[in-house]
Design a protein around this motif. Structure first.
Motif, mmCIF file in Angstrom:
data_model
loop_
_atom_site.group_PDB
_atom_site.id
_atom_site.type_symbol
_atom_site.label_atom_id
_atom_site.label_comp_id
_atom_site.label_asym_id
_atom_site.label_seq_id
_atom_site.Cartn_x
_atom_site.Cartn_y
_atom_site.Cartn_z
ATOM 1 N N GLU A 260 45.822 115.419 68.309
ATOM 2 C CA GLU A 260 46.974 116.295 68.023
ATOM 3 C C GLU A 260 47.106 116.464 66.515
ATOM 4 O OE1 GLU A 260 49.647 115.058 66.394
ATOM 5 O OE2 GLU A 260 49.238 112.897 66.505
ATOM 6 N N ARG A 261 47.766 117.545 66.129
ATOM 7 C CA ARG A 261 47.902 117.877 64.699
ATOM 8 C C ARG A 261 49.245 118.516 64.480
ATOM 9 N NH1 ARG A 261 42.910 121.551 62.655
ATOM 10 N NH2 ARG A 261 41.825 119.967 61.453
ATOM 11 N N VAL A 262 50.301 117.842 64.839
ATOM 12 C CA VAL A 262 51.600 118.531 64.767
ATOM 13 C C VAL A 262 52.579 117.791 63.869
ATOM 14 C CG1 VAL A 262 51.423 119.623 67.013
ATOM 15 C CG2 VAL A 262 52.368 117.328 66.844
ATOM 16 N N PRO B 31 56.100 116.361 63.256
ATOM 17 C CA PRO B 31 57.366 116.065 63.924
ATOM 18 C C PRO B 31 58.496 116.908 63.326
ATOM 19 C CG PRO B 31 56.173 114.044 63.510
ATOM 20 C CD PRO B 31 55.406 115.137 62.834
ATOM 21 N N LYS C 116 40.423 113.464 62.239
ATOM 22 C CA LYS C 116 41.870 113.270 62.409
ATOM 23 C C LYS C 116 42.392 112.214 61.422
ATOM 24 C CE LYS C 116 45.991 112.598 63.975
ATOM 25 N NZ LYS C 116 47.087 113.525 63.821
ATOM 26 N N GLU D 185 42.640 113.513 57.846
ATOM 27 C CA GLU D 185 43.741 114.447 57.563
ATOM 28 C C GLU D 185 44.971 113.675 57.075
ATOM 29 O OE1 GLU D 185 42.249 117.429 61.110
ATOM 30 O OE2 GLU D 185 44.235 116.546 61.250
ATOM 31 N N ASN D 186 45.315 112.631 57.815
ATOM 32 C CA ASN D 186 46.500 111.861 57.430
ATOM 33 C C ASN D 186 46.231 110.976 56.211
ATOM 34 O OD1 ASN D 186 48.144 113.043 59.264
ATOM 35 N ND2 ASN D 186 47.933 111.473 60.816
ATOM 36 N N ARG E 292 46.694 112.987 53.050
ATOM 37 C CA ARG E 292 48.096 113.147 52.670
ATOM 38 C C ARG E 292 48.669 111.839 52.111
ATOM 39 N NH1 ARG E 292 51.881 117.033 52.907
ATOM 40 N NH2 ARG E 292 53.965 116.455 53.558
ATOM 41 N N LEU F 70 52.185 116.029 45.258
ATOM 42 C CA LEU F 70 53.278 115.954 46.239
ATOM 43 C C LEU F 70 54.490 115.257 45.613
ATOM 44 C CD1 LEU F 70 51.173 115.184 49.426
ATOM 45 C CD2 LEU F 70 52.171 117.369 48.746
ATOM 46 N N ASN F 71 55.481 114.945 46.463
ATOM 47 C CA ASN F 71 56.736 114.384 45.949
ATOM 48 C C ASN F 71 56.736 112.861 45.990
ATOM 49 O OD1 ASN F 71 57.910 116.997 45.765
ATOM 50 N ND2 ASN F 71 58.135 116.925 47.995
ATOM 51 N N GLY G 76 56.481 106.695 55.615
ATOM 52 C CA GLY G 76 56.770 106.127 56.928
ATOM 53 C C GLY G 76 56.209 106.979 58.040
ATOM 54 N N CYS H 291 52.153 107.957 61.701
ATOM 55 C CA CYS H 291 50.843 108.568 61.458
ATOM 56 C C CYS H 291 50.284 108.181 60.094
ATOM 57 C CB CYS H 291 50.954 110.085 61.556
ATOM 58 S SG CYS H 291 51.821 110.610 63.019
ATOM 59 N N TYR I 92 62.383 108.093 58.853
ATOM 60 C CA TYR I 92 61.230 108.016 57.936
ATOM 61 C C TYR I 92 61.085 109.255 57.088
ATOM 62 C CZ TYR I 92 57.911 110.978 60.597
ATOM 63 O OH TYR I 92 57.258 112.026 61.191
ATOM 64 N N LYS I 93 61.695 110.369 57.536
ATOM 65 C CA LYS I 93 61.724 111.572 56.696
ATOM 66 C C LYS I 93 62.927 112.409 57.124
ATOM 67 C CE LYS I 93 58.631 114.618 59.329
ATOM 68 N NZ LYS I 93 57.460 115.482 59.243
ATOM 69 N N ARG J 182 64.879 110.862 46.884
ATOM 70 C CA ARG J 182 64.080 111.922 47.504
ATOM 71 C C ARG J 182 64.022 113.202 46.684
ATOM 72 N NH1 ARG J 182 60.862 111.007 51.998
ATOM 73 N NH2 ARG J 182 61.758 109.369 53.246
HETATM 74 N N1 SAJ Z 1 56.347 111.990 52.119
HETATM 75 C C1 SAJ Z 1 56.530 111.716 50.755
HETATM 76 N N2 SAJ Z 1 56.195 112.674 49.837
HETATM 77 C C2 SAJ Z 1 55.700 113.892 50.222
HETATM 78 C C3 SAJ Z 1 55.515 114.155 51.604
HETATM 79 C C4 SAJ Z 1 55.856 113.184 52.520
HETATM 80 O O1 SAJ Z 1 56.963 110.635 50.359
HETATM 81 O O2 SAJ Z 1 55.443 114.713 49.331
HETATM 82 C C5 SAJ Z 1 56.679 110.967 53.118
HETATM 83 C C6 SAJ Z 1 57.685 111.416 54.165
HETATM 84 O O3 SAJ Z 1 58.987 111.272 53.711
HETATM 85 C C7 SAJ Z 1 57.352 110.479 55.313
HETATM 86 C C8 SAJ Z 1 55.829 110.342 55.219
HETATM 87 O O4 SAJ Z 1 55.510 110.708 53.894
HETATM 88 O O5 SAJ Z 1 57.937 109.204 55.142
HETATM 89 C C9 SAJ Z 1 55.061 111.170 56.224
HETATM 90 O O6 SAJ Z 1 55.646 112.450 56.389
HETATM 91 P P1 SAJ Z 1 54.816 113.799 56.627
HETATM 92 O O7 SAJ Z 1 55.788 114.884 56.837
HETATM 93 O O8 SAJ Z 1 53.823 113.985 55.561
HETATM 94 O O9 SAJ Z 1 53.945 113.517 57.907
HETATM 95 P P2 SAJ Z 1 54.213 113.071 59.437
HETATM 96 O O10 SAJ Z 1 53.809 111.623 59.538
HETATM 97 O O11 SAJ Z 1 55.566 113.439 59.911
HETATM 98 O O12 SAJ Z 1 53.113 113.973 60.191
HETATM 99 C C10 SAJ Z 1 51.749 113.848 59.834
HETATM 100 C C11 SAJ Z 1 51.166 115.230 59.609
HETATM 101 N N3 SAJ Z 1 49.890 115.119 58.907
HETATM 102 C C12 SAJ Z 1 49.610 115.845 57.805
HETATM 103 O O13 SAJ Z 1 50.394 116.584 57.269
HETATM 104 C C13 SAJ Z 1 48.215 115.674 57.265
HETATM 105 C C14 SAJ Z 1 50.980 115.946 60.938
HETATM 106 O O14 SAJ Z 1 50.301 117.177 60.787
HETATM 107 C C15 SAJ Z 1 50.190 115.033 61.905
HETATM 108 O O15 SAJ Z 1 50.003 115.644 63.168
HETATM 109 C C16 SAJ Z 1 50.988 113.775 62.107
HETATM 110 O O16 SAJ Z 1 51.075 113.134 60.830
HETATM 111 C C17 SAJ Z 1 50.285 112.920 63.139
HETATM 112 O O17 SAJ Z 1 50.814 112.795 64.269
HETATM 113 O O18 SAJ Z 1 49.198 112.439 62.899
#
Ligand code: SAJ
Length: 420
Positions: free
Chosen positions: A150-152, A154, A203, A206-207, A210, A247-248, A254, A257, A313-314, A393
């Motif tokens: 999956e690639r979605v 939340p 997969k 990708e994470n 990030r 990024l931020n 958290g 993923c 977590y976000k 944040r």
């Molecule tokens: N966060 C930061 N700074 C940023 C971006 C995010 O501190 O600039 C933090 C968020 O607050 C959070 C964490 O990172 O605590 C993760 O948040 P996220 O929105 O980046 O990701 P997830 O875990 O909600 O979803 C991710 C996504 N992966 C990518 O963007 C590469 C999503 O597409 C995946 O499907 C999902 O993981 C998964 O299920 O694997």
């Protein structure tokens, strides 16, 4: 149209089952949690995602989706159960193994089994294939196996399930073709065909990509703090370069993923995955750093009281898994601070905020919920004993506080006395 069985009615399995049913398949949504099945049977949803509830009502009313605690015979099985880290940061495959085992009595020749759960490279070929073959059928000949991660995001699951490009990693090209046939009916994005080992690694990358980029932002914040520079200004300006997108920085990473998946790569190649390990370390240390900063901001105040805004977590989700906010609250409480928590997304913490901030000394913003943009900070800070805000944040505009008596901090203007 076919009979489909989706195992795991969580964040991914339930929306997938709903979309499969919407595409016209006869779907059974399976979960071992009887309470979850009862809730779904009575029209409720265990997860809160835009449009999910309405679509669920439609497909259950049409008779295309029903729920059960055990699998049934079907043409295709989709497994979407959690794969958390164990205590040693290795992938805990117990739920996947239990799910696959539960399918064995129902398998027939020609069946397709798709694993959507995130797993380390080699899991489908080396662990799931032998399990499936306990049925007496041979994978690649009688049974078809694929990994289609999956690639979605939340908070936007249904939209992304439909619109994102999707990786289809078959054990054989025929397995990929069969799996692609099912996704064609629900995905508008491109279907990218590969083998299952490559799909598993892709997969995770990708994470990891990030996580690593957030670690860079967080490390920049630590360096700028030490040098007395405004990290937010540095990042804003650097991002004006056409090929830069930092990024931020924030309180940590958290969720189930980003904070978990990189460890599955480290587990497979511990000596090689140096950058990936370092990124995990940097992000994992952010909650302790933020807690220390919050403590420093309160030094000199008698019996300080903190109001933490957000535990998820976000922003804009109710999910608290691996939440850095929870860790920060724990750190502060362990250090003896009186912390009151407010989060409109989490029932246990959805309290009267004005009453909570009354007499407090620090408003600590930990999750970036859009709701926090709409709060009346003038009224809230007037009720505080020390009108001080620390926005971890970078959600609020500091300009809104310049003409007030509120002391406003974010990661860009942490005061000198807190420097490492
Ligand atoms: N966060 C930061 N700074 C940023 C971006 C995010 O501190 O600039 C933090 C968020 O607050 C959070 C964490 O990172 O605590 C993760 O948040 P996220 O929105 O980046 O990701 P997830 O875990 O909600 O979803 C991710 C996504 N992966 C990518 O963007 C590469 C999503 O597409 C995946 O499907 C999902 O993981 C998964 O299920 O694997």
């Amino acid at each position: 149209m076919s009979e489909v069985c989706v195992v795991g009615m969580g964040y991914i399995g339930l929306p997938t089952a709903i979309l499969m049913a919407h595409a016209g398949h006869q779907v059974t949504g399976v979960d071992i949690d009887i309470k979850r099945i009862n809730k779904l049977d009575s029209g409720g949803t265990p997860i809160d995602e835009p449009h999910l509830h309405n679509l669920l009502k439609r497909v259950t009313a049409s008779g295309n989706l029903r729920f059960a605690t055990r699998p049934e015979q079907a043409d295709a099985f989709f497994v979407a159960v959690p794969t958390p880290c164990d205590d040693h940061h290795a992938c805990d495959l117990n739920d996947v193994i239990t799910a696959i085992d539960s399918l064995i009595p129902y398998l027939r020749s020609g069946n397709l089994i798709v694993v959507e759960s995130t797993v380390p490279p080699g899991t489908c070929a080396k662990k799931i294939k032998p399990l499936l073959e306990k049925s007496g059928f041979i994978v690649g000949r009688d049974l078809h196996l694929a990994h289609c991660p999956e690639r979605v995001l939340p908070g936007n699951i249904l939209y992304e399930l439909v619109n994102n490009n999707r990786i289809i990693g078959g054990f054989t090209p025929q397995c990929s073709e069969l799996a692609a046939g099912y996704y064609l009916g629900l995905v508008k994005g491109e279907l990218l065909i590969t083998d299952c080992d490559t799909a598993e690694m892709t997969k995770l990358m990708e994470n990891t990509y990030r996580d690593l980029n957030i670690a860079l932002a967080n490390e920049t914040a630590l360096i700028c703090h030490q040098l007395g520079l405004n990290v937010l200004e540095v990042i804003k300006l650097a991002n004006q370069h056409p090929r830069v997108n930092i990024l931020n920085p924030g309180p940590g990473v958290g969720g189930h993923c980003l904070a978990v998946d990189p460890y599955f790569i480290i587990e497979k190649a511990p000596s090689r995955a140096q950058l990936i390990s370092m990124a995990r370390k940097i992000n994992s240390e952010m909650p302790a750093y933020i807690s220390r900063l919050a403590g420093d901001l309160l030094s000199g105040i008698n019996d300080p009281r903190i109001v933490a805004l957000g535990v998820t977590y976000k922003g804009n989700v109710a999910d608290c898994r691996e939440s850095p906010a929870l860790e920060i609250i724990d750190h502060l409480q362990l250090a003896g601070y009186d912390v009151v928590v407010y989060d409109p997304y989490v029932e246990a913490f959805n309290r009267d905020l004005l009453a909570a901030v009354h007499g407090s000394d620090l408003m600590l913003l930990l999750s970036d919920h859009n709701d926090f943009l709409k709060l009346d900070y003038w009224e809230l800070t007037r009720a505080m004993r020390t009108p001080m805000i620390f926005d971890t944040r970078n959600l609020l505009d500091p300009a809104n506080f310049t003409s007030s008596s509120v002391v406003f901090y974010n990661l860009g203007n942490i005061p000198v006395h807190t420097r490492p």
